[in-house]
Design a protein around this motif. Structure first.
Motif: not given
Length: 427
Positions: A307-311, A348-357, A20-26
């Motif tokens: 959500f922002e704080l929990v990441v 993991f996929v959502a986190f990776t996409l967020a960083i690459m984006g 959920l947190l990784a998707v939120f980051l994305l």
């Protein structure tokens, strides 16, 4: 069997939380990208663009042993002030010539000397108390080593007065001319946290965390805010406290403020330890309170703030995801359940996409693709910071050294009395 089932259920819930947190980051990164596309060719600040009235502002600049940079910062800041505006340097527990140099450059200087109360929060409270006798409309906080893009300070003050809420400027740390890999990855991490994520959060209607400098407050709010504390992340804490009472800070993209990266590896480690230990402590401290508040009074802004704080700090987030993915793979191989593996893979996929984006938007001029391949090594190097947070978290405020080895010297030429508007010189 019951114990194993309970452990598997708990692990499944943990996997769900991280996904959920990784998707939120994305979502934040995608929202920031869409927001920038919409802003192309348009005014970034319609309120100011349509002619707001000039706003009387006061800049408070807390400064602890900043003689190496204070004159330049003050001179640059005065160029952006109008007649009637104020620039107040709070020379806080200084053992060098910060006060003398700031006064020489044209600032109003007040000296605070209380070694028992160390920390930026105390200096800010001292400045606010001084302003109370002749209050401005808007108070802006700028650190002594920062530089504001020319012409944007007045728009920040006008926007704050118009919106009547705290505003946080985009705070970045540019890389030096001879930047190391550590410098570049640090600059990218700051850009992701302080600009990309906050811009994306604003685009979906969320508040902003306060990041320490380039913060503006309507005077009435500044006056009733409790600043005095030795909190190691006083900016984040104050922003959360304001949000709890309904005064949500907002991100102000049109203004950019910058500060140099720490000058040494030791200074960078000190700064990162303070930031990340403080973040983890605030998760434990505030998330239960915010969730209770959210149940009592549902709010979209409060939900997004939670959500922002929990990441977690991104290096810790990445390391945790890899560990969870490995455990989930083991659980799947033994045939217990494939659900955790699916959730962890999604995370993991959502986190990776967020960083690459984020890299696509802001990181290509900082990091090459080969640099990105070295990020896991950087993450491993930060694990001692997180293990220290478990053993003994950092609780004391320490000034970040950006002076490239310059150390403040005792300054007997300054009197110990508190002075308003001038400093006594004994030369």
């Amino acid at each position: 069997m019951l114990v194993f089932h309970s452990i598997l259920t708990a692990f499944g819930l943990l996997s769900f939380l991280f996904s959920l947190l990784a998707v939120f980051l994305l979502v934040e990164v995608v929202a920031a990208w869409i927001s920038r596309l919409r802003q192309r060719g348009e005014s970034l600040d319609p309120i100011v663009a349509h002619g707001s009235q000039p706003t009387r502002l006061a800049v408070i600049m807390p400064a602890h042993n900043e003689e190496a940079v204070i004159e330049r910062t003050v001179s640059k800041m005065l160029e952006q002030l109008n007649q009637g505006d104020q620039l107040i340097v709070v020379a806080d527990n200084c053992t060098d010539r910060t006060a003398k140099f700031a006064f020489r450059a044209g600032a109003e200087v007040i000296i605070r000397d209380n070694p028992e109360q160390r920390g930026k929060g105390y200096a800010l409270q001292y400045g606010v108390d001084h302003l109370a006798s002749d209050p401005p409309e808007v108070m802006v906080i700028v650190d002594a080593d920062c530089e504001i893009v020319q012409g944007t300070l007045q728009s920040l003050a006008q926007a704050t007065a118009a919106r009547q809420c705290p505003l946080q400027a985009a705070y970045i740390m540019p890389v030096p001319a001879q930047a190391t890999f550590r410098d570049r990855i640090s600059a990218f991490a700051v850009m992701l946290k302080n600009v990309v994520r906050l811009q994306g959060l604003a685009a979906i209607g969320g508040p902003s965390l306060l990041t320490g400098t380039g913060m503006a407050f309507p005077w009435e709010l500044a006056q009733r805010t409790q600043w005095a504390s030795g909190d190691i992340v006083e900016d984040m804490t104050i922003g959360i406290e304001l949000a709890k009472q309904g005064d949500f800070p907002r991100f102000y993209a049109p203004m950019t403020i910058s500060a140099p990266l720490p000058s040494t590896k030791a200074a960078a480690t000190t700064q990162r330890t303070r930031w990340e230990h403080g973040h983890l402590r605030n998760i434990r401290r505030f998330v239960p309170q915010l969730l209770i508040s959210l149940v009592k009074r549902p709010s979209w802004s409060m939900l997004l703030l939670v959500f922002e704080l929990v990441v977690p700090p991104l290096s810790l987030f990445a390391a945790s995801l890899l560990m969870l993915l490995f455990v989930a793979g083991v659980v799947g191989v033994i045939g217990a359940s494939l659900v955790p593996l699916m959730l962890c893979t999604t995370a993991f996929v959502a986190f990776t996409l967020a960083i690459m984006g984020a890299w696509r938007m802001e990181g290509r001029n900082l990091l090459s693709l080969s640099d990105l391949a070295r990020v896991p090594v950087y993450i491993l190097g930060k694990l001692p910071i997180y293990s220290a947070a478990v053993r003994k978290a950092e609780t004391q405020w320490h000034r970040t050294d950006r002076s490239a080895g310059q150390v403040g010297k005792p300054a007997p030429h300054l009197s110990k009395q508190q002075t308003l508007g001038s400093v006594d010189v004994i030369d």
